[in-house]
Design a protein around this motif. Structure first.
Motif, PDB file in Angstrom:
ATOM      1  N   CYS A  68       0.702  -1.021  -0.313  1.00 15.79           N
ATOM      2  CA  CYS A  68      -0.548  -0.382   0.114  1.00 15.79           C
ATOM      3  C   CYS A  68       1.226   1.450  -0.090  1.00 15.79           C
ATOM      4  O   CYS A  68       1.751   1.281   0.907  1.00 15.79           O
ATOM      5  N   THR A  69       0.888   1.752  -1.278  1.00 17.12           N
ATOM      6  CA  THR A  69       1.649   3.346  -1.075  1.00 17.12           C
ATOM      7  C   THR A  69       1.180   4.396  -0.905  1.00 17.12           C
ATOM      8  O   THR A  69       1.918   5.303  -0.415  1.00 17.12           O
ATOM      9  N   ASN A  70      -0.640   4.826  -0.655  1.00 17.24           N
ATOM     10  CA  ASN A  70      -1.485   6.021  -0.069  1.00 17.24           C
ATOM     11  C   ASN A  70      -1.982   5.642   0.430  1.00 17.24           C
ATOM     12  O   ASN A  70      -2.508   4.184  -0.502  1.00 17.24           O
ATOM     13  N   SER A  71      -2.915   5.574   1.594  1.00 15.54           N
ATOM     14  CA  SER A  71      -4.241   5.940   1.463  1.00 15.54           C
ATOM     15  C   SER A  71      -4.202   6.752   2.610  1.00 15.54           C
ATOM     16  O   SER A  71      -4.283   7.637   3.126  1.00 15.54           O
ATOM     17  N   THR A  72      -5.728   7.188   1.757  1.00 18.15           N
ATOM     18  CA  THR A  72      -6.406   8.744   2.268  1.00 18.15           C
ATOM     19  C   THR A  72      -7.865   8.791   2.160  1.00 18.15           C
ATOM     20  O   THR A  72      -8.891   8.238   2.104  1.00 18.15           O
ATOM     21  N   VAL A  73      -8.335   8.448   3.601  1.00 18.41           N
ATOM     22  CA  VAL A  73      -9.430   8.969   3.985  1.00 18.41           C
ATOM     23  C   VAL A  73     -10.461  10.031   3.916  1.00 18.41           C
ATOM     24  O   VAL A  73     -10.270  11.014   4.429  1.00 18.41           O
ATOM     25  N   PHE A  74     -11.438   9.947   3.425  1.00 16.61           N
ATOM     26  CA  PHE A  74     -12.095  11.522   3.268  1.00 16.61           C
ATOM     27  C   PHE A  74     -13.595  11.404   4.226  1.00 16.61           C
ATOM     28  O   PHE A  74     -14.401  11.121   4.496  1.00 16.61           O
ATOM     29  N   HIS A  75     -12.414  12.591   5.149  1.00 13.99           N
ATOM     30  CA  HIS A  75     -13.635  12.675   6.521  1.00 13.99           C
ATOM     31  C   HIS A  75     -14.713  13.090   5.953  1.00 13.99           C
ATOM     32  O   HIS A  75     -15.387  12.733   7.243  1.00 13.99           O
ATOM     33  N   SER A  76     -14.632  13.512   5.164  1.00  7.65           N
ATOM     34  CA  SER A  76     -16.138  14.306   4.794  1.00  7.65           C
ATOM     35  C   SER A  76     -17.460  13.592   4.616  1.00  7.65           C
ATOM     36  O   SER A  76     -18.874  13.950   5.096  1.00  7.65           O
TER      37      SER A  76
END
Length: 218
Positions: A68-76
């Motif tokens: 896993c090279t990137n992980s982004t949660v869209f908190h909105s």
């Protein structure tokens, strides 16, 4: 990664793929990719709450999840719903606050790297489900399920967590099923997802050890 680049590197993968029939192998060569599945379970010497929080921490996946090279949660996009949930092994249902969020994950290793959107549903404390958003990604279908069950430990002989008063163990079950959108993706991604799935459990156990300490025998 476009199809031209993928084809260029398929020749490099072919020697490694030859004679290999893992759970990601595609009988029939470059036909329509079929659904692939993988399942694994293991007991962790940590509380169910601790393990659940590690798996739920999607924002930090790039720090410890294999490939896993990137992980982004869209908190909105966080939503909370009051739902009725029935945990396996229990004779009754309970009402829980089910939380869901969208996340973007990038996986791979050179020269393969792809990203996709995922809907993550958290049913605390016993299940986490992540499903790839259909359309435009590398999957026609992808769903991972984590389940957490408390284990009643005997009084002696089991590793104990020094951060809790009583020795705690959790049975962690992981399953994934998926199908790639194209034979080209399936061929190129075989080694990546093979390594990811088969090293997944060990990575989460190592993360628990990092956060909560290494279990010791009483």
């Amino acid at each position: 990664m476009n199809s031209t680049v993928l084809r260029r590197h398929l020749a490099q993968f072919s020697a490694q793929l030859a004679g290999r029939r893992g759970f990601l192998a595609m009988p029939g060569g470059m036909g329509r990719p079929r659904m692939q599945t993988f399942r694994e379970s293991q007991e962790f010497p940590y509380t169910r709450k601790q393990v659940f929080e590690v798996v739920a921490d999607v924002d930090r996946y790039s720090e410890f999840v294999p490939m896993c090279t990137n992980s982004t949660v869209f908190h909105s996009s966080w939503r909370t719903e009051n739902v009725v949930s029935r945990e396996p092994g229990l004779s009754h249902s309970t009402t829980i606050d089910q939380r869901s969020v969208q996340a973007e994950l990038a996986v791979g290793y050179p020269p393969f790297r792809e990203q996709y959107m995922s809907n993550v549903v958290l049913e605390q404390p016993w299940r986490i489900t992540a499903t790839a958003v259909p359309g435009g990604g590398i999957f026609t279908h992808m769903c991972t399920i984590w389940e957490f069950a408390e284990v009643v430990a005997s009084a002696t002989g089991l590793p104990a967590n020094p951060f809790v008063q009583q020795a705690a163990r959790t049975k962690v079950s992981f399953s994934i099923e998926y199908a790639f959108a194209s034979p080209l993706h399936a061929q190129a991604a075989s080694l990546v997802f093979d390594k990811m799935a088969r090293s997944n459990m060990a990575a989460y156990l190592a993360r628990c050890q990092q956060l909560y300490g290494t279990p010791v025998r009483q």
